[in-house]
Design a protein around this motif. Structure first.
Motif, PDB file in Angstrom:
ATOM      1  N   THR A   1      29.073 -42.326  -5.922  1.00  0.00           N
ATOM      2  CA  THR A   1      29.433 -43.682  -5.515  1.00  0.00           C
ATOM      3  C   THR A   1      29.784 -43.683  -4.042  1.00  0.00           C
ATOM      4  OG1 THR A   1      31.729 -43.276  -6.123  1.00  0.00           O
ATOM      5  CG2 THR A   1      30.319 -44.260  -7.798  1.00  0.00           C
ATOM      6  N   PRO A   2      29.650 -44.827  -3.377  1.00  0.00           N
ATOM      7  CA  PRO A   2      30.009 -44.888  -1.955  1.00  0.00           C
ATOM      8  C   PRO A   2      31.457 -44.467  -1.744  1.00  0.00           C
ATOM      9  CG  PRO A   2      28.832 -46.859  -2.627  1.00  0.00           C
ATOM     10  CD  PRO A   2      29.143 -46.091  -3.893  1.00  0.00           C
ATOM     11  N   THR A   3      31.691 -43.728  -0.678  1.00  0.00           N
ATOM     12  CA  THR A   3      33.040 -43.257  -0.382  1.00  0.00           C
ATOM     13  C   THR A   3      33.570 -43.966   0.844  1.00  0.00           C
ATOM     14  OG1 THR A   3      32.018 -41.467   0.847  1.00  0.00           O
ATOM     15  CG2 THR A   3      32.716 -40.981  -1.386  1.00  0.00           C
ATOM     16  N   PRO A   4      34.859 -44.185   0.911  1.00  0.00           N
ATOM     17  CA  PRO A   4      35.413 -44.905   2.047  1.00  0.00           C
ATOM     18  C   PRO A   4      35.337 -44.096   3.326  1.00  0.00           C
ATOM     19  CG  PRO A   4      37.157 -44.016   0.669  1.00  0.00           C
ATOM     20  CD  PRO A   4      35.879 -43.785  -0.066  1.00  0.00           C
ATOM     21  N   ALA A   5      35.264 -44.797   4.433  1.00  0.00           N
ATOM     22  CA  ALA A   5      35.266 -44.119   5.736  1.00  0.00           C
ATOM     23  C   ALA A   5      36.594 -43.415   5.936  1.00  0.00           C
ATOM     24  CB  ALA A   5      35.033 -45.130   6.856  1.00  0.00           C
ATOM     25  N   ILE A   6      36.555 -42.247   6.586  1.00  0.00           N
ATOM     26  CA  ILE A   6      37.779 -41.505   6.843  1.00  0.00           C
ATOM     27  C   ILE A   6      37.976 -41.384   8.344  1.00  0.00           C
ATOM     28  CG2 ILE A   6      37.697 -40.209   4.686  1.00  0.00           C
ATOM     29  CD1 ILE A   6      36.410 -37.927   6.128  1.00  0.00           C
ATOM     30  N   ALA A   7      39.219 -41.227   8.719  1.00  0.00           N
ATOM     31  CA  ALA A   7      39.528 -41.168  10.149  1.00  0.00           C
ATOM     32  C   ALA A   7      39.117 -39.820  10.707  1.00  0.00           C
ATOM     33  CB  ALA A   7      41.031 -41.378  10.351  1.00  0.00           C
ATOM     34  N   VAL A   8      38.277 -39.807  11.733  1.00  0.00           N
ATOM     35  CA  VAL A   8      37.870 -38.580  12.395  1.00  0.00           C
ATOM     36  C   VAL A   8      37.926 -38.807  13.896  1.00  0.00           C
ATOM     37  CG1 VAL A   8      36.363 -37.807  10.548  1.00  0.00           C
ATOM     38  CG2 VAL A   8      35.446 -39.271  12.319  1.00  0.00           C
ATOM     39  N   ARG A   9      37.973 -37.706  14.618  1.00  0.00           N
ATOM     40  CA  ARG A   9      37.996 -37.805  16.076  1.00  0.00           C
ATOM     41  C   ARG A   9      36.679 -38.423  16.568  1.00  0.00           C
ATOM     42  NH1 ARG A   9      38.761 -32.276  19.161  1.00  0.00           N
ATOM     43  NH2 ARG A   9      40.771 -32.423  18.110  1.00  0.00           N
ATOM     44  N   SER A  10      36.749 -39.310  17.554  1.00  0.00           N
ATOM     45  CA  SER A  10      35.546 -39.932  18.089  1.00  0.00           C
ATOM     46  C   SER A  10      34.638 -38.871  18.681  1.00  0.00           C
ATOM     47  CB  SER A  10      35.925 -40.957  19.162  1.00  0.00           C
ATOM     48  OG  SER A  10      36.686 -42.000  18.609  1.00  0.00           O
ATOM     49  N   SER A  11      33.340 -39.058  18.491  1.00  0.00           N
ATOM     50  CA  SER A  11      32.385 -38.087  19.001  1.00  0.00           C
ATOM     51  C   SER A  11      32.296 -38.166  20.517  1.00  0.00           C
ATOM     52  CB  SER A  11      31.005 -38.339  18.394  1.00  0.00           C
ATOM     53  OG  SER A  11      30.040 -37.566  19.073  1.00  0.00           O
ATOM     54  N   PRO A  12      32.397 -37.028  21.216  1.00  0.00           N
ATOM     55  CA  PRO A  12      32.239 -37.055  22.672  1.00  0.00           C
ATOM     56  C   PRO A  12      30.777 -37.035  23.093  1.00  0.00           C
ATOM     57  CG  PRO A  12      32.776 -34.849  21.963  1.00  0.00           C
ATOM     58  CD  PRO A  12      32.801 -35.708  20.727  1.00  0.00           C
ATOM     59  N   PHE A  13      29.862 -36.833  22.146  1.00  0.00           N
ATOM     60  CA  PHE A  13      28.452 -36.802  22.517  1.00  0.00           C
ATOM     61  C   PHE A  13      27.728 -37.930  21.803  1.00  0.00           C
ATOM     62  CE2 PHE A  13      24.018 -35.741  22.315  1.00  0.00           C
ATOM     63  CZ  PHE A  13      23.763 -35.264  23.592  1.00  0.00           C
ATOM     64  N   THR A  14      27.438 -38.995  22.535  1.00  0.00           N
ATOM     65  CA  THR A  14      26.698 -40.127  21.993  1.00  0.00           C
ATOM     66  C   THR A  14      25.511 -40.478  22.882  1.00  0.00           C
ATOM     67  OG1 THR A  14      28.175 -41.672  23.138  1.00  0.00           O
ATOM     68  CG2 THR A  14      28.733 -41.106  20.862  1.00  0.00           C
ATOM     69  N   ALA A  15      25.171 -39.574  23.791  1.00  0.00           N
ATOM     70  CA  ALA A  15      24.088 -39.836  24.735  1.00  0.00           C
ATOM     71  C   ALA A  15      22.766 -39.956  24.000  1.00  0.00           C
ATOM     72  CB  ALA A  15      24.008 -38.711  25.763  1.00  0.00           C
ATOM     73  N   GLY A  16      22.058 -41.042  24.254  1.00  0.00           N
ATOM     74  CA  GLY A  16      20.767 -41.236  23.617  1.00  0.00           C
ATOM     75  C   GLY A  16      19.597 -40.948  24.535  1.00  0.00           C
ATOM     76  N   ASN A  17      19.879 -40.611  25.795  1.00  0.00           N
ATOM     77  CA  ASN A  17      18.817 -40.366  26.762  1.00  0.00           C
ATOM     78  C   ASN A  17      19.208 -39.166  27.615  1.00  0.00           C
ATOM     79  OD1 ASN A  17      16.634 -40.496  28.441  1.00  0.00           O
ATOM     80  ND2 ASN A  17      17.182 -42.437  29.418  1.00  0.00           N
ATOM     81  N   THR A  18      18.961 -37.984  27.066  1.00  0.00           N
ATOM     82  CA  THR A  18      19.295 -36.726  27.733  1.00  0.00           C
ATOM     83  C   THR A  18      18.036 -36.173  28.400  1.00  0.00           C
ATOM     84  OG1 THR A  18      21.004 -36.226  26.116  1.00  0.00           O
ATOM     85  CG2 THR A  18      20.147 -34.371  27.368  1.00  0.00           C
ATOM     86  N   PRO A  19      18.138 -35.714  29.637  1.00  0.00           N
ATOM     87  CA  PRO A  19      16.953 -35.190  30.320  1.00  0.00           C
ATOM     88  C   PRO A  19      16.255 -34.109  29.507  1.00  0.00           C
ATOM     89  CG  PRO A  19      18.774 -35.410  31.859  1.00  0.00           C
ATOM     90  CD  PRO A  19      19.333 -35.691  30.490  1.00  0.00           C
ATOM     91  N   GLU A  20      14.925 -34.189  29.467  1.00  0.00           N
ATOM     92  CA  GLU A  20      14.067 -33.200  28.806  1.00  0.00           C
ATOM     93  C   GLU A  20      14.385 -33.047  27.322  1.00  0.00           C
ATOM     94  OE1 GLU A  20      12.708 -29.801  31.324  1.00  0.00           O
ATOM     95  OE2 GLU A  20      14.596 -30.217  32.351  1.00  0.00           O
ATOM     96  N   ALA A  21      14.720 -34.161  26.685  1.00  0.00           N
ATOM     97  CA  ALA A  21      14.927 -34.192  25.238  1.00  0.00           C
ATOM     98  C   ALA A  21      14.448 -35.547  24.730  1.00  0.00           C
ATOM     99  CB  ALA A  21      16.400 -33.979  24.898  1.00  0.00           C
ATOM    100  N   PRO A  22      14.059 -35.657  23.470  1.00  0.00           N
ATOM    101  CA  PRO A  22      13.623 -36.957  22.939  1.00  0.00           C
ATOM    102  C   PRO A  22      14.729 -38.000  23.018  1.00  0.00           C
ATOM    103  CG  PRO A  22      13.041 -35.169  21.436  1.00  0.00           C
ATOM    104  CD  PRO A  22      13.955 -34.589  22.463  1.00  0.00           C
ATOM    105  N   ARG A  23      14.341 -39.249  23.211  1.00  0.00           N
ATOM    106  CA  ARG A  23      15.312 -40.338  23.324  1.00  0.00           C
ATOM    107  C   ARG A  23      15.681 -40.875  21.942  1.00  0.00           C
ATOM    108  NH1 ARG A  23      13.852 -44.467  28.124  1.00  0.00           N
ATOM    109  NH2 ARG A  23      15.873 -45.235  27.401  1.00  0.00           N
ATOM    110  N   SER A  24      16.975 -41.144  21.770  1.00  0.00           N
ATOM    111  CA  SER A  24      17.442 -41.712  20.500  1.00  0.00           C
ATOM    112  C   SER A  24      18.105 -43.069  20.708  1.00  0.00           C
ATOM    113  CB  SER A  24      18.431 -40.743  19.831  1.00  0.00           C
ATOM    114  OG  SER A  24      19.525 -40.454  20.687  1.00  0.00           O
ATOM    115  N   ASP A  25      17.897 -43.672  21.892  1.00  0.00           N
ATOM    116  CA  ASP A  25      18.530 -44.960  22.201  1.00  0.00           C
ATOM    117  C   ASP A  25      17.537 -46.112  22.124  1.00  0.00           C
ATOM    118  OD1 ASP A  25      17.048 -44.099  24.372  1.00  0.00           O
ATOM    119  OD2 ASP A  25      18.448 -44.860  25.879  1.00  0.00           O
ATOM    120  N   LEU A  26      16.416 -45.889  21.414  1.00  0.00           N
ATOM    121  CA  LEU A  26      15.382 -46.913  21.284  1.00  0.00           C
ATOM    122  C   LEU A  26      15.112 -47.129  19.797  1.00  0.00           C
ATOM    123  CD1 LEU A  26      13.050 -45.528  24.104  1.00  0.00           C
ATOM    124  CD2 LEU A  26      14.567 -47.510  24.271  1.00  0.00           C
ATOM    125  N   PRO A  27      16.008 -47.825  19.107  1.00  0.00           N
ATOM    126  CA  PRO A  27      15.906 -47.934  17.642  1.00  0.00           C
ATOM    127  C   PRO A  27      14.608 -48.554  17.161  1.00  0.00           C
ATOM    128  CG  PRO A  27      17.532 -49.492  18.533  1.00  0.00           C
ATOM    129  CD  PRO A  27      17.182 -48.550  19.633  1.00  0.00           C
TER     130      PRO A  27
END
Length: 569
Positions: free
Chosen positions: A20-46
């Motif tokens: 069954t769906p589980t509730p969200a839990i408190a976790v530390r915010s991710s410091p890596f959310t970059a979607g456009n890193t040089p020489e890597a595929p882009r993940s900021d174009l949904p």
């Protein structure tokens, strides 16, 4: 479902998804959310990611689809990194309207064979060449062809039943990573992002799965372990020292968001990506499960060396086997009470010493520990393996110098061999003491996936620690058979063996009294009653020590339970 093309390891297992769906839990915010890193595929174009997934699915670019197109022989060759049979098969398939589109995608993404833009536009009409280029997956070559910048391959697993008896569906994914040595010329880049390899699938197979709230994938690479964890963990933290590796992981997560139950608009609700070395990104946190395929390769260090000089996917930057030793010592600090960690590793074996001597010195005496050595090689073979892995053998002088550096490095520490295997650690629950301390060598083939069997072995060890064995009733496990060997004309067998057909496939040499005990284990009599009957039958002679007989037989019976030959009724 068959294993993915070019993947030499057996198929990876699934793990139970929360019912069954589980509730969200408190976790530390991710410091890596970059979607456009040089020489890597882009993940900021949904929009482009959604279009790509739709096209790949429509063209049949799946594990089974690729295997069906290539056929058994070419598919098997591809798993050995031999491209020619697949190039021949897909070359023919390119001329058939029913297979031309899939053949073009396989040739581009798996075989790194440049394709014409109009061919790709026809095969992938939703994203087209322009979209592939914008995502950083392809580039235009000098010959005005489109060539792959990354390896993008199907990966998946069949539905399974987890350790807790919960059925889980399979998955059909796509995984991006850097092109491997057999797909490109020259030595690998030092920040190479490894794809689906034998080590990563081995860790998938040995991991004992259970539903957990928080899991940690230490050294995630392109994200393979995280994909599996997401099917039985509410939240996964994935770390790596490489920004490019995290960028690939983020791309793979969002490309496969639907299959992994990740919300593309809020991926951090289920996955936190952290940049940093070893346990630094999660200091002060606790997890119920940690998995790690760390950069355990033992590599000669040199004066003035910097991280830029290291292959980050395999070299931890520390001398000898200190990466693995430091993790074994430190991992209990990030485990919740009752939490477990599973990882792969290398360890050095000094001349004249037992292989287990160093691993035993690393283990926290308060933690449960289980090392299984699967292979041992000499310094020369070790050097050859890893120099070839990075294609350093393509430069003769570099190969010679690097080979000599390996041998000098091992000689400086009197290393005669290097062991490889799997490591299981557990922080005991509050108030509990150590239950497991095992260091064993198993070099013969075992059942895969073996993770469920390792989990069952831990449960048996816990059962033995919590119960009076003499009062228990036991049964012979279903996969166990008995062998008896005797010389012609002999009245009694000289050798009696118990063999397991599943799991770790152990063989146990039985004494006469232990063989008699096992034959009586039908669940009716208690262990104490059977031992008493055997004592009355076999004892009574001058010098017979009944107490010693009972204690010795109970110890042997406990070992058979621990190894899964006998089970509680």
């Amino acid at each position: 479902m068959t294993s993915s093309a070019q993947n030499p390891a057996p198929q990876a297992p699934a793990a139970p998804r929360p019912a069954t769906p589980t509730p969200a839990i408190a976790v530390r915010s991710s410091p890596f959310t970059a979607g456009n890193t040089p020489e890597a595929p882009r993940s900021d174009l949904p929009g482009l990611l959604e279009a790509l997934a739709g096209d790949l699915r429509a063209v049949g670019y799946t594990v089974d689809g690729v295997a069906g197109l290539l056929g058994e022989a070419a598919h098997s060759a591809l798993s050995r990194d031999q491209l020619i049979p697949a190039l021949i098969v897909t070359g023919r398939a390119s001329g058939e309207p029913s297979t031309a589109a899939l053949a073009a995608v396989v040739r581009l993404c798996l075989l790194a064979e440049p394709q014409r833009a109009e061919t790709l536009d026809a095969a992938l009409p939703g994203i087209r060449t322009e979209g592939l280029t914008e995502l950083g997956l392809v580039e235009r070559s000098d010959e005005d062809l489109i060539r792959a910048k990354v390896d993008l391959r199907p990966y998946g697993w069949d539905p399974t039943v987890g350790d807790d008896g919960v059925a889980s569906g399979g998955a059909d994914l796509w995984v991006a990573s850097d092109l491997a040595a057999h797909q490109r010329a020259g030595v690998l880049r030092h920040d190479h992002v490894l794809g689906i390899g034998q080590a990563s699938t081995t860790l998938v197979q040995v991991t004992a799965r259970r539903h957990v709230a928080r899991a940690l994938d230490l050294g995630t690479g392109c994200g393979i372990q995280t994909f599996h964890l997401l099917h039985h963990a509410e939240h996964v933290t994935a770390t790596d020292i490489s920004e490019r590796a995290l960028a690939f992981t983020r791309f793979n997560l969002l490309l496969n968001a639907a299959e992994l139950h990740v919300d593309p608009a809020d991926p951090e609700a289920r996955v936190s990506l952290r940049l940093g070395s070893l346990l630094e990104p999660v200091a002060g946190e606790e997890f119920e499960l940690v998995v790690s395929n760390p950069p355990f390769v033992i590599t000669p260090r040199s004066l003035g060396e910097t991280p830029v000089d290291q292959f980050t996917y395999r070299d931890g930057g520390l001398p000898g086997d200190e990466i693995v030793s430091s993790l074994v010592r430190a991992l209990p600090s990030v485990l919740a009470p009752g939490g477990t960690a599973q990882l792969l590793g290398n360890w050095e074996i000094e001349a004249g010493a037992a292989w287990s001597e160093r691993p035993q010195s690393w283990a926290d005496p308060a933690a449960d520990v289980w090392f299984i050595q699967r292979e041992q090689v000499g310094p020369e073979q070790y050097a050859e393996t890893w120099l070839q892995d990075a294609s350093e053998n393509r430069d003769r002088q570099l190969y010679q110098d690097s080979y000599a550096a390996y041998l000098d490095d091992f000689a400086s520490r009197n290393v005669a061999g290097i062991g490889f295997g799997m490591i299981w650690l557990r922080r005991p629950a509050d108030g509990a003491g150590r239950v497991i301390s095992r260091f064993e060598e198993i070099t013969y083939p075992i059942e895969q996936p073996v993770g469920p069997h390792l989990g069952a072995a831990v449960e048996r060890a816990d059962w033995l620690a919590a119960h009076d064995l003499a009062a228990a009733h036991l049964l012979v496990a279903e996969d166990v058979t008995e062998e008896r060997h005797q010389r012609p004309g002999a009245e009694h067998p000289g050798v009696i063996l118990l063999r397991q057909g599943a799991g770790l496939r152990r063989t146990n040499l039985l004494s006469t009294e232990l063989a008699g005990f096992v034959s009586a284990c039908d669940g009716d009599l208690s262990v104490g009653q059977i031992v008493g009957a055997l004592e009355a039958l076999l004892g009574g002679y001058e010098g017979f020590d009944g107490a010693q007989f009972r204690a010795g037989l109970l110890t042997e019976v406990g070992n058979l339970v621990r190894d899964g030959f006998l089970l509680p009724a």
